[in-house]
Design an enzyme around this catalytic site. Structure first.
Site, PDB file in Angstrom:
ATOM      1  N   GLU A   1      -2.335 -18.926  -5.089  1.00  0.00           N
ATOM      2  CA  GLU A   1      -3.420 -18.181  -5.748  1.00  0.00           C
ATOM      3  C   GLU A   1      -3.070 -16.715  -5.737  1.00  0.00           C
ATOM      4  O   GLU A   1      -2.333 -16.260  -4.868  1.00  0.00           O
ATOM      5  CB  GLU A   1      -4.719 -18.293  -4.924  1.00  0.00           C
ATOM      6  CG  GLU A   1      -5.339 -19.633  -4.902  1.00  0.00           C
ATOM      7  CD  GLU A   1      -6.447 -19.706  -3.849  1.00  0.00           C
ATOM      8  OE1 GLU A   1      -6.906 -18.661  -3.351  1.00  0.00           O
ATOM      9  OE2 GLU A   1      -6.815 -20.831  -3.519  1.00  0.00           O
TER      10      GLU A   1
ATOM     11  N   LYS B   1      -3.607 -12.985  -4.762  1.00  0.00           N
ATOM     12  CA  LYS B   1      -4.296 -12.328  -3.648  1.00  0.00           C
ATOM     13  C   LYS B   1      -5.058 -11.142  -4.245  1.00  0.00           C
ATOM     14  O   LYS B   1      -4.454 -10.205  -4.755  1.00  0.00           O
ATOM     15  CB  LYS B   1      -3.280 -11.857  -2.610  1.00  0.00           C
ATOM     16  CG  LYS B   1      -3.929 -11.279  -1.376  1.00  0.00           C
ATOM     17  CD  LYS B   1      -2.876 -11.052  -0.303  1.00  0.00           C
ATOM     18  CE  LYS B   1      -3.495 -10.631   1.012  1.00  0.00           C
ATOM     19  NZ  LYS B   1      -4.346  -9.469   0.929  1.00  0.00           N
TER      20      LYS B   1
ATOM     21  N   ASP C   1      -7.005  -7.821  -4.481  1.00  0.00           N
ATOM     22  CA  ASP C   1      -7.009  -6.610  -3.654  1.00  0.00           C
ATOM     23  C   ASP C   1      -8.397  -5.970  -3.700  1.00  0.00           C
ATOM     24  O   ASP C   1      -8.625  -4.975  -4.364  1.00  0.00           O
ATOM     25  CB  ASP C   1      -5.945  -5.638  -4.195  1.00  0.00           C
ATOM     26  CG  ASP C   1      -5.597  -4.582  -3.174  1.00  0.00           C
ATOM     27  OD1 ASP C   1      -6.053  -4.707  -2.017  1.00  0.00           O
ATOM     28  OD2 ASP C   1      -4.879  -3.636  -3.528  1.00  0.00           O
TER      29      ASP C   1
ATOM     30  N   TYR D   1     -12.775 -18.012  -2.987  1.00  0.00           N
ATOM     31  CA  TYR D   1     -11.591 -18.813  -2.649  1.00  0.00           C
ATOM     32  C   TYR D   1     -11.787 -19.812  -1.513  1.00  0.00           C
ATOM     33  O   TYR D   1     -10.860 -20.492  -1.124  1.00  0.00           O
ATOM     34  CB  TYR D   1     -10.393 -17.908  -2.346  1.00  0.00           C
ATOM     35  CG  TYR D   1     -10.670 -16.838  -1.300  1.00  0.00           C
ATOM     36  CD1 TYR D   1     -10.897 -17.177   0.013  1.00  0.00           C
ATOM     37  CD2 TYR D   1     -10.684 -15.501  -1.650  1.00  0.00           C
ATOM     38  CE1 TYR D   1     -11.150 -16.210   0.964  1.00  0.00           C
ATOM     39  CE2 TYR D   1     -10.937 -14.520  -0.706  1.00  0.00           C
ATOM     40  CZ  TYR D   1     -11.170 -14.882   0.598  1.00  0.00           C
ATOM     41  OH  TYR D   1     -11.426 -13.928   1.538  1.00  0.00           O
TER      42      TYR D   1
ATOM     43  N   LYS E   1       3.370 -10.581  -0.067  1.00  0.00           N
ATOM     44  CA  LYS E   1       3.026  -9.267  -0.608  1.00  0.00           C
ATOM     45  C   LYS E   1       4.056  -8.852  -1.658  1.00  0.00           C
ATOM     46  O   LYS E   1       5.262  -8.898  -1.380  1.00  0.00           O
ATOM     47  CB  LYS E   1       3.008  -8.219   0.517  1.00  0.00           C
ATOM     48  CG  LYS E   1       1.900  -8.421   1.530  1.00  0.00           C
ATOM     49  CD  LYS E   1       0.551  -8.235   0.875  1.00  0.00           C
ATOM     50  CE  LYS E   1      -0.546  -7.814   1.793  1.00  0.00           C
ATOM     51  NZ  LYS E   1      -0.522  -6.551   2.414  1.00  0.00           N
TER      52      LYS E   1
ATOM     53  N   CYS F   1      -0.798  33.169   0.335  1.00  0.00           N
ATOM     54  CA  CYS F   1      -1.602  32.239  -0.465  1.00  0.00           C
ATOM     55  C   CYS F   1      -1.337  32.490  -1.952  1.00  0.00           C
ATOM     56  O   CYS F   1      -1.438  33.632  -2.409  1.00  0.00           O
ATOM     57  CB  CYS F   1      -3.089  32.443  -0.146  1.00  0.00           C
ATOM     58  SG  CYS F   1      -4.167  31.537  -1.253  1.00  0.00           S
TER      59      CYS F   1
ATOM     60  N   CYS G   1      -4.666  34.128  -3.573  1.00  0.00           N
ATOM     61  CA  CYS G   1      -5.232  35.439  -3.256  1.00  0.00           C
ATOM     62  C   CYS G   1      -4.230  36.375  -2.596  1.00  0.00           C
ATOM     63  O   CYS G   1      -4.532  37.543  -2.363  1.00  0.00           O
ATOM     64  CB  CYS G   1      -6.464  35.282  -2.368  1.00  0.00           C
ATOM     65  SG  CYS G   1      -6.058  34.702  -0.706  1.00  0.00           S
TER      66      CYS G   1
ATOM     67  N   CYS H   1      -4.945  29.197   4.324  1.00  0.00           N
ATOM     68  CA  CYS H   1      -5.331  30.539   3.896  1.00  0.00           C
ATOM     69  C   CYS H   1      -6.663  30.808   4.586  1.00  0.00           C
ATOM     70  O   CYS H   1      -7.617  30.064   4.406  1.00  0.00           O
ATOM     71  CB  CYS H   1      -5.510  30.571   2.379  1.00  0.00           C
ATOM     72  SG  CYS H   1      -6.302  32.090   1.845  1.00  0.00           S
TER      73      CYS H   1
ATOM     74  N   CYS I   1     -11.160  33.809  -0.624  1.00  0.00           N
ATOM     75  CA  CYS I   1     -10.062  33.338  -1.480  1.00  0.00           C
ATOM     76  C   CYS I   1     -10.646  32.581  -2.680  1.00  0.00           C
ATOM     77  O   CYS I   1     -11.427  31.641  -2.505  1.00  0.00           O
ATOM     78  CB  CYS I   1      -9.138  32.416  -0.682  1.00  0.00           C
ATOM     79  SG  CYS I   1      -7.949  31.561  -1.716  1.00  0.00           S
TER      80      CYS I   1
HETATM   81  S1  IVH Z   1      -7.768 -17.077   1.873  1.00  0.00           S
HETATM   82  C1  IVH Z   1      -8.385 -18.050   6.379  1.00  0.00           C
HETATM   83  N1  IVH Z   1      -7.342 -16.379  -0.622  1.00  0.00           N
HETATM   84  O1  IVH Z   1      -6.856 -11.378   1.936  1.00  0.00           O
HETATM   85  C2  IVH Z   1      -7.903 -17.681   5.040  1.00  0.00           C
HETATM   86  N2  IVH Z   1      -7.746 -14.667   0.957  1.00  0.00           N
HETATM   87  O2  IVH Z   1      -5.092 -10.601   4.155  1.00  0.00           O
HETATM   88  C3  IVH Z   1      -8.868 -16.894   4.289  1.00  0.00           C
HETATM   89  N3  IVH Z   1      -7.772 -12.436   0.012  1.00  0.00           N
HETATM   90  O3  IVH Z   1      -9.320 -11.143   4.365  1.00  0.00           O
HETATM   91  C4  IVH Z   1      -8.277 -16.108   3.244  1.00  0.00           C
HETATM   92  N4  IVH Z   1      -7.378 -13.011  -2.066  1.00  0.00           N
HETATM   93  O4  IVH Z   1     -10.193 -11.319   1.998  1.00  0.00           O
HETATM   94  C5  IVH Z   1      -7.593 -15.955   0.623  1.00  0.00           C
HETATM   95  N5  IVH Z   1      -6.977 -15.935  -2.858  1.00  0.00           N
HETATM   96  C6  IVH Z   1      -7.240 -15.499  -1.630  1.00  0.00           C
HETATM   97  C7  IVH Z   1      -7.399 -14.138  -1.329  1.00  0.00           C
HETATM   98  C8  IVH Z   1      -7.651 -13.759  -0.016  1.00  0.00           C
HETATM   99  C9  IVH Z   1      -7.608 -12.002  -1.246  1.00  0.00           C
HETATM  100  C10 IVH Z   1      -8.015 -11.549   1.184  1.00  0.00           C
HETATM  101  C11 IVH Z   1      -9.040 -12.070   2.132  1.00  0.00           C
HETATM  102  C12 IVH Z   1      -8.463 -11.849   3.514  1.00  0.00           C
HETATM  103  C13 IVH Z   1      -7.241 -11.056   3.249  1.00  0.00           C
HETATM  104  C14 IVH Z   1      -6.167 -11.432   4.247  1.00  0.00           C
END
Ligand code: IVH
Length: 703
Positions: free
Chosen positions: A148, A150, A152, A259, A347, A441, A444, A459, A464
């Site tokens: 899935e 991730k 942000d 999720y 990541k 600066c 000024c 400064c 200023c």
């Molecule tokens: S599963 C126990 N799925 O990433 C597992 N987390 O670094 C629960 N996050 O605090 C997490 N997208 O808030 C999961 N598709 C995804 C996610 C996800 C973002 C976040 C989540 C967690 C953090 C961990």
């Protein structure tokens, strides 16, 4: 906006007299609005325009206003709760919200897959059906994963009771989070009621995020208002969720992807993919790009694919989450105290580019901090062209040996402005010299100073113009004095023409002075004057924050206003009394004390007072938080007092906020000395602790 593809009978046009009863019409409108919320937020495929949507909402609001008995808790109108909350109560999650272990490379992911497969090793089965002890354990060749994106954003835990949303909480420390229900209810992607979910209590987890377009709009507004920009959508989403005013949260248009189903359910599906499908059927938003991957190679393909494709999304993703699909296998793998063993976050590598560092310039901030920044030959990086990078401070530059004229490696991490990772030494041309901080600066010309224990040059000239410009923008910003219309170009002109030399000068501006400025018509001048006028009555925390005292952010300003009630009381406070305020530590206390010790600042307060600016707290002083005359001071009483008992003396001290202790130490503020005092008096003298005779003590406590 796509054309209208679907009409829901009786719910599209703005209210011709409806043949339906108000109750039936309200129910039809609610269904229609929910349907359009799902089309818009979950499926990203709206069927009606924003204006048509608003018309449905307005009609429903009108019916509910006329018939309050028809309002249901899950009505879409209830998303925008009116009342700001005082703070967020703490809530405990049904099970800890664990974090994820991180992988940064293909090797890390393969190592994860090895651990999973070894963790799932089962005894070999002999041809006769018995266990083949000689063959030992069989490690499965391939595990079924779900990959899935991730998201942000920030994690959120939703509680539904009998299908109705009753609570939304932040992750907090994983065990306890903050109850942000009022804010969560404003997020249209999150259904207020589930469709077909079982009864009882269900906890559902996911991620709340700020779409990129909303983020850009929000930062643009902040820039115009002279407010600091959010570094990235994640910070902006987190800041938004902790906003105490749900109406403001609603305006930001947060999104959410779910999720996880966190409540164990006997009838839960056997796989994660099926669980997500079930949650989706209940009406929850599930990110559509998830994929079942058989074996780690398929996972790696997904990761490579999205490292590039992620920029096509309207939200930020910082990686891929890989999860074992089968529930039974997850249970066998279990979790450490911090992470599940069945999941891993891959990541994405930060994006980098090479370009030429043309020159280094410096910027003067509100507090006078002078910081260098890099002017770059424009280069395309992570979806935008960049021409500037942060350089932190002169020491950092010297340590990395970055010189003007160098080719440098730039990287976009989590910040708006990229940073320079390192110079490419192999491409350094002859004659490229190290950079040195200017000694004066740039705004000024005053000499710059650097306190011996700090890295930042400042400064210190109080007048200023660069500091004043920044200071005015901060003073006028939305979370401070909230003077709309006082943006960058106007501030620039006000300072350059000498019309404004400090904050108090704003209150003396006249229409004719403003109208004489560039791009200032009669109407904008009048609007600005009205805004300035309105700000005179602001509550104390706004003014305190707006003054720009170092280390006094919005929260500290609120705490100080609540504890002292007025600028005068705050001005008279000792360092000790400041530190008595919960959450105010020595650094903030010292910053406040030294700000009020500066003559020019006292003069400014006097001028604001004369201009009629409110200097007191509009809310009643919080008795529990109030700082009384003896707060923060500890007294010891010794010997026999002639006019009162020791208990009466102690009560007088405590009434004024002081503390009474039994023994003298370096921390004792004063020793109250009665007749026939003994060893305590000796000790106080030894330690240089102040002593008070009975008469001095009576004066101190006002008896
Ligand atoms: S599963 C126990 N799925 O990433 C597992 N987390 O670094 C629960 N996050 O605090 C997490 N997208 O808030 C999961 N598709 C995804 C996610 C996800 C973002 C976040 C989540 C967690 C953090 C961990």
């Amino acid at each position: 906006m796509p054309g209208k593809r679907c009409r829901i009978p009786g719910t599209m046009s703005p209210a011709p007299p409806s043949p339906l009863s108000p109750a039936a019409r309200a129910a039809a409108l609610r269904d229609a609005i929910r349907h359009h919320d799902e089309r818009y937020y979950t499926l990203s495929a709206p069927e009606i325009s924003d204006a048509e949507y608003d018309a449905l909402m307005k009609e429903l609001e009108a019916i509910e206003r006329a018939h309050p008995e028809l309002v249901t808790p899950d009505s879409p109108t209830q998303r925008v709760a009116g009342q700001p909350v005082e703070g967020f109560p703490t809530v405990t999650h049904v099970s800890p919200m664990l974090s994820l272990d991180n992988a940064y490379s293909e090797d890390d992911l393969r190592a994860f897959d090895d651990r999973v497969r070894r963790g799932l090793a089962a005894p070999a089965v002999a041809p006769d059906g018995g266990e083949d002890a000689a063959a030992g354990l069989v490690v499965p060749e391939r595990v079924g994963y779900v990959a899935e994106l991730k998201i942000d954003g920030l994690s959120i835990a939703l509680t539904y009771e009998d299908g109705r949303l009753v609570r939304g909480a932040t992750r907090g420390d994983g065990v306890q989070g903050e109850d942000v229900t009022a804010n969560v209810r404003t997020i249209r992607a999150i259904p207020l009621a589930l469709d077909g979910a079982p009864g009882g209590s269900l906890e559902i987890r996911g991620e709340v995020y700020l779409p990129r377009a909303s983020f850009d709009r929000m930062n643009q507004e902040r820039e115009e208002a002279g407010e600091p920009l959010f570094a990235n959508p994640r910070n902006a989403a987190a800041g938004t969720m902790r906003n105490l005013d749900p109406a403001q949260v609603a305006r930001r248009r947060l999104g959410a992807w779910i999720y996880q189903l966190a409540t164990p359910m006997a009838e839960a599906p056997a796989s994660h993919l099926e669980t997500l499908a079930l949650l989706e059927r209940w009406g929850l938003p599930i990110e559509p790009h998830r994929r079942r991957c058989d074996g780690i190679d398929a996972v790696l393909d997904f990761c490579h694919e999205w490292a590039d494709k992620r920029r096509s999304l309207d939200f930020d993703t910082d990686g891929v989450v890989i999860k074992v699909d089968e529930r039974a296998l997850r249970e066998r793998l279990g979790a450490t105290s911090r992470f599940p063993r069945w999941a891993m976050a891959f990541k994405f590598p930060p994006e980098q580019a090479t370009t030429k560092l043309l020159r280094i310039e410096v910027n003067v901030g509100r507090t006078g901090a002078v910081t260098p920044y890099a002017v770059l030959e424009p280069v395309f990086l992570s979806g935008s062209t960049i021409s500037m990078a942060t350089l932190h401070n002169a020491e950092d530059l010297a340590r990395k040996d970055i010189r003007p004229g160098d080719y440098v490696l730039v990287e976009k991490g989590g910040d708006v402005i990229p940073k320079i990772v390192m110079p490419i030494l192999g491409r350094r041309e002859p004659g490229v010299e190290p950079w040195t901080m200017p000694s004066a600066c740039p705004a000024c010309g005053a000499p710059l100073h650097r306190p011996p224990d700090e890295v930042v040059w400042r400064c210190v000239n109080t007048s200023c113009p660069a500091k004043l410009r920044r200071g005015l923008l901060h003073f006028a910003s939305r979370t401070a004095m909230n003077i709309e219309g006082l943006g960058e170009s106007l501030v620039e002109q006000l300072v350059a023409t000498g019309l404004v030399r400090d904050f108090a000068d704003l209150y003396g501006l006249t229409a004719s002075q403003l109208e004489a400025l560039e791009r200032m018509g009669k109407k904008s001048a009048a609007n600005l004057l009205a805004e300035i006028e309105k700000s005179r009555g602001n509550d104390l925390p706004r003014l305190l924050f707006g003054l720009g005292i170092r280390h006094v952010g919005e929260r500290a300003a609120q705490l100080l206003a609540r504890a002292f009630g007025s600028i005068d009381a705050l001005m008279a406070a000792t360092q000790e009394q400041l530190q008595v305020v919960p959450e105010i530590g020595p650094v903030v206390a010292e910053a406040v004390r030294s700000w009020f010790a500066e003559g020019s600042n006292l003069e400014l307060i006097g001028r604001l007072r004369a201009a009629g600016v409110n200097l007191t707290s509009l809310a009643p002083v919080d008795e529990d938080a109030a700082v009384k005359p003896l707060s923060g001071r500890t007294f010891v009483i010794t010997g026999t007092l002639a006019t009162m008992t020791r208990e009466e003396a102690a009560a007088a001290i405590e009434r004024l906020g002081g503390r009474v202790s039994g023994s003298v130490s370096r921390k004792t503020s004063a020793l109250v000395v009665g007749a026939e005092a003994g060893s305590k008096l000796e000790k106080a003298k030894q330690l240089g602790v102040e002593t008070l005779d009975e008469e001095a003590f009576r004066r101190l406590v006002g008896l």
